[in-house]
Design an enzyme around this catalytic site. Sequence first.
Site, PDB file in Angstrom:
ATOM      1  N   HIS A   3     122.747  -4.185 -15.221  1.00  0.00           N
ATOM      2  CA  HIS A   3     122.021  -3.998 -13.955  1.00  0.00           C
ATOM      3  C   HIS A   3     122.929  -4.071 -12.730  1.00  0.00           C
ATOM      4  O   HIS A   3     122.578  -3.569 -11.657  1.00  0.00           O
ATOM      5  CB  HIS A   3     120.922  -5.054 -13.852  1.00  0.00           C
ATOM      6  CG  HIS A   3     119.808  -4.718 -12.906  1.00  0.00           C
ATOM      7  ND1 HIS A   3     119.917  -3.765 -11.911  1.00  0.00           N
ATOM      8  CD2 HIS A   3     118.543  -5.212 -12.796  1.00  0.00           C
ATOM      9  CE1 HIS A   3     118.775  -3.693 -11.239  1.00  0.00           C
ATOM     10  NE2 HIS A   3     117.928  -4.555 -11.754  1.00  0.00           N
ATOM     11  N   ASN A  51     113.885  15.506 -18.111  1.00  0.00           N
ATOM     12  CA  ASN A  51     113.682  16.551 -19.116  1.00  0.00           C
ATOM     13  C   ASN A  51     115.031  17.007 -19.662  1.00  0.00           C
ATOM     14  O   ASN A  51     115.784  17.690 -18.979  1.00  0.00           O
ATOM     15  CB  ASN A  51     112.922  17.723 -18.478  1.00  0.00           C
ATOM     16  CG  ASN A  51     112.744  18.893 -19.423  1.00  0.00           C
ATOM     17  OD1 ASN A  51     113.050  18.816 -20.615  1.00  0.00           O
ATOM     18  ND2 ASN A  51     112.252  20.000 -18.890  1.00  0.00           N
TER      19      ASN A  51
END
Length: 455
Positions: A164, A385
């Site tokens: 992170h 996508n």
Amino acid sequence: MMSFSVLQVKRLQPELITPAKSTPQETKFLSDIDDQESLRVQIPIIMCYKDNPSLNKNRNPVKAIREALSRALVYYYPLAGRLREGPNRKLVVDCNGEGILFVEASADVTLEQLGDKILPPCPLLEEFLYNFPGSDGIIDCPLLLIQVTCLTCGGFILALRLNHTMCDAFGLLQFLTAIAEMARGAHAPSILPVWERELLFARNPPRITCAHHEYEDVIDHSDGSYTSSNQSNMVQRSFYFGAKEMRVLRKQIPRHLISTCSTFDLITACLWKCRTLALKINPKQAVRVSCTVNARGKHHNVRLPLGYYGNAFAFPAAVSKAEPLCKNPMGYALELVKKAKATMNEEYLRSVADLLVLRGRPQYSSTGSYLIVSDNTRAGFGDVNFGWGQPVFAGPAKALDLVSFYVQHKNNTEDGILVPMCLPSSAMERFQQEFEMITQEPKEDICNNLRSTSQ
């Protein structure tokens, strides 16, 4: 429905994916927001895709993503490096091109058979994101682990684990979008990455100009049953907020707040109250809820360039004693949440950076009286996508000790928000009861009834 106790996931040996071209060998500093102790954690994300022959023409998702990842790393080459710790625990990135850890896998199961098992808290996460020994450290370890698991239906699951300190949800999304664009044939990312972490360095001299309740020391009056080090009895469960739940919650708030409170505000107030009741916190104990607030965009006046993929958020905290939080109507918690969020602006974020440097990068409290919530519903993971269309689910795979993520989820009939919670087992049962009571359809509008009787 198959038994998941016998689910077989076959993995090849992990490999290191390096940039497709030579990249600069250099050292880069993280910002003072990036390297705080609270962000020195690994975040798991899971993304699930159906087979789509009309789009991908029998392409191999592992091959397509592996190649696109290597090409994207030419632009995001710091992610192929390793973190080192300098003086005063300051983190730097050694951009040595060692690579991202990548695993190819296959499983004898279909997406349909998996059903809700892909949703947070994902009970099969260890199968779809195997923790290779020695790979999960913060220092001197790969900054990303990606496992692509092909399913018998032709679909696949991409699960990843992110250090992170390198980026937040929006920064990770930017990187994943670059991979996806290249997997679909693009020669370069549509948004070029910008490092410039010095934009969020502490000021010289550093000066704390705002109140930061999220970093305050807490006097814990509880029995000590819930701390980040006591994990033996912790369980996770997700709670769904659909149209019915939101309608019921809105009926419980004063009229003057209805038009100004967001879905996030209302869910946060609900969770904070239910959780405090479930944990049976001492009435005199101060309890807090922190809301992660993104600094990007014009709303908070933080001037960051397009393409910046570092951590750019703060988590201002609302504070209350447990007794008034539990006894007052929902509007009490809601107003505190709204006020805490409203403190976020450029000065607040810079004051956070200064505080972190002056106080040695403190971590938020690890007591049960503290909750952090992060809204991932607008992060955009559902739009990534790779050539197989949009995922059927994409987002954080589970909650962390004191951190719950809000994720978009479409069930059979509607779009809603799913929130995984982490609590001791006994408290989880009480939380379930409180949640069910507070989201039950009331017989009448309580707030309106109170207003009418007072006139």
